[in-house]
Design a protein around this motif. Structure first.
Motif, PDB file in Angstrom:
ATOM      1  N   ASP A  70       4.317  -7.825   4.573  1.00 51.90           N
ATOM      2  CA  ASP A  70       4.078  -6.380   4.173  1.00 51.90           C
ATOM      3  C   ASP A  70       3.583  -5.588   5.417  1.00 51.90           C
ATOM      4  O   ASP A  70       2.382  -5.642   5.492  1.00 51.90           O
TER       5      ASP A  70
ATOM      6  N   SER B 121      -1.416  -8.275  -1.530  1.00 51.73           N
ATOM      7  CA  SER B 121      -2.363  -7.370  -1.059  1.00 51.73           C
ATOM      8  C   SER B 121      -3.797  -7.742  -1.191  1.00 51.73           C
ATOM      9  O   SER B 121      -4.895  -6.849  -0.485  1.00 51.73           O
TER      10      SER B 121
ATOM     11  N   TRP C 244       7.166  -3.185  -6.003  1.00 52.70           N
ATOM     12  CA  TRP C 244       6.968  -2.169  -4.744  1.00 52.70           C
ATOM     13  C   TRP C 244       8.030  -0.987  -4.819  1.00 52.70           C
ATOM     14  O   TRP C 244       7.615   0.008  -4.121  1.00 52.70           O
TER      15      TRP C 244
END
Length: 157
Positions: free
Chosen positions: A11, A58, A39
């Motif tokens: 990402d 994340s 997303w």
């Protein structure tokens, strides 16, 4: 061994300090749709079994991530049809179209290549019963047992 395969997600929006991490989280291919919807800031339908991988990607806390995975393979009924559970310690599988059902129980810590089937070992009878019951609860959670297999008639003699 195909139940545990590498997955790489990149990402570019993540800060460099959160890139290049490795996770041992139990991820399934059915997590992908939820992840893509997350997303896209779209609502993930309640009926989806998969979970968004966004928190894992994340680097957010994931204490409540799944500790076991449920698997079923029914594409080649009745020859190769099975269901089972896998966690960090054991993998349980039962081939339910066979009569009687044939079961496997592997200790992944002591036998990572799954060469020794512990299902008939009396020392593991309680463990086998526990995994059998947990698997059955998952089957019922996801809609109950499959209907009996009836081969299609092909018209050939």
């Amino acid at each position: 061994q195909s139940l545990r395969v590498p997955l790489i997600i990149y990402d570019p929006r993540l800060p460099e300090s959160r890139q290049g991490r490795v996770s041992d989280a139990k991820v399934l291919n059915l997590d992908f749709p939820s992840t893509f919807l997350d997303w896209a800031d779209a609502k993930i339908p309640d009926r989806y079994q998969g979970r968004s991988l966004v928190p894992l990607v994340s680097g957010e806390a994931s204490e409540n991530w799944r500790q076991e995975t449920f698997h079923e393979h029914v594409a080649l009924r009745p020859n190769i049809s099975w269901e089972g559970l896998r966690d960090d310690q054991f993998k349980y599988a039962r081939y339910f179209d066979q009569q009687p059902a044939f079961e496997f129980l592997h200790d992944l810590k002591t036998d990572p290549d799954e060469l020794v089937n512990l299902a008939s070992d009396p020392k593991f009878a309680a463990t086998l019963a526990e995994y059998r019951n947990r698997c059955q609860r998952r089957v019922e959670q996801y809609g109950g047992p499959l209907a009996d297999f009836k081969p299609k008639k092909t018209g050939r003699k």
